[in-house]
Scaffold this motif. Structure first.
Motif, PDB file in Angstrom:
ATOM      1  N   ALA A   1     -15.338  -0.017   0.155  1.00 46.52           N
ATOM      2  CA  ALA A   1     -13.934   0.035   0.584  1.00 46.52           C
ATOM      3  C   ALA A   1     -13.780   1.244   1.504  1.00 46.52           C
ATOM      4  O   ALA A   1     -13.967   2.390   1.087  1.00 46.52           O
TER       5      ALA A   1
ATOM      6  N   ASN B   1       0.799  -1.220   0.000  1.00 45.68           N
ATOM      7  CA  ASN B   1       0.000   0.000   0.000  1.00 45.68           C
ATOM      8  C   ASN B   1       0.837   1.279   0.000  1.00 45.68           C
ATOM      9  O   ASN B   1       0.345   2.353  -0.328  1.00 45.68           O
TER      10      ASN B   1
ATOM     11  N   LEU C   1      -8.999   5.115   3.794  1.00 46.95           N
ATOM     12  CA  LEU C   1      -7.828   4.781   4.604  1.00 46.95           C
ATOM     13  C   LEU C   1      -7.612   5.729   5.774  1.00 46.95           C
ATOM     14  O   LEU C   1      -7.062   5.338   6.803  1.00 46.95           O
TER      15      LEU C   1
ATOM     16  N   ARG D   1      -7.337  -3.412   0.625  1.00 49.11           N
ATOM     17  CA  ARG D   1      -8.370  -2.534   1.191  1.00 49.11           C
ATOM     18  C   ARG D   1      -9.241  -3.299   2.179  1.00 49.11           C
ATOM     19  O   ARG D   1      -9.418  -4.528   2.087  1.00 49.11           O
TER      20      ARG D   1
END
Length: 211
Positions: free
Chosen positions: A167, A149, A170, A158
């Motif tokens: 998803a 990542n 982040l 994810r």
């Protein structure tokens, strides 16, 4: 009594019989087509009471369907929450995680791993204050998953919602998803790890991971 007009053909389509005008409207019709509703008379007036009743019936049907859908959604969410509470007790006994985390900060999940992994899922716990990105890094380490990542790669690992397939961003904090009013994550529930392209926002075939 209205004067009868006899001798012309009935104006109802495909009817060739001689007809009369009963005075109810401008149409010429045979006896069996004399009613305004039979010959689609332009002067036909539907009683307001009947119209109001019909409109109310349609509204009641729509409202009942809407209420039924909302009720099913609430019931589904309630069932998921109840199942998560039951699963939480089992997860606490066998989940892997950072043992130094205080019990009050731990969030437990059954983590379903990417397709093709040696194991289907692993029980884990994370800190509720961690970002989703950090949760992914920690889960990848526990499950020995490839995690690039931090590199420019076509696909990234994810964390996905087990119901919607979304998803999770982040930079979001895990606790915010636990506290969501609509479609939350449940402590003791399921989450899914999978490799997705940057443009992919939802995981397809979510049920295939949970079967």
């Amino acid at each position: 009594m209205a004067e009868l007009d006899i001798g012309r053909h009935c104006q109802v389509e495909q009817c060739r019989q001689r007809a009369l005008n009963t005075g109810a409207g401008s149409h010429i019709a045979v006896l069996r087509h004399r009613h305004q509703s039979d010959h689609e008379c332009e002067e036909l007036e539907i009683p307001k009471s009947r119209m109001a009743a019909t409109q109310k019936l349609v509204k009641d049907i729509i409202d009942s369907k809407t209420g039924e859908t909302a009720s099913k959604r609430r019931k589904g969410a309630k069932n998921s929450e109840t199942a998560a509470k039951v699963a939480l007790m089992k997860l606490k006994m066998r989940a892997n995680g950072d043992k130094s985390l205080p019990q009050m900060e731990r969030i437990y999940f059954q983590v379903f791993l990417p397709k093709g992994s040696k194991e289907k899922s692993k029980p884990m716990f994370f800190c509720q204050q961690w970002s989703i990105g950090r949760v992914i890094d920690f889960a990848a380490s526990l499950a020995s998953l490839k995690n690039d990542n931090n590199k420019l790669t076509p696909k990234k690992l994810r964390l996905c919602h087990s119901t919607s397939g979304e998803a999770l961003p982040l930079d979001h904090i895990l606790q915010t998803w636990i506290a969501k009013a609509d479609c939350p994550l449940y402590n003791g529930g399921n989450i899914i790890l999978e490799y997705l392209n940057d443009e992919e926002r939802f995981l397809k075939n979510v049920d295939s991971y949970l079967e």
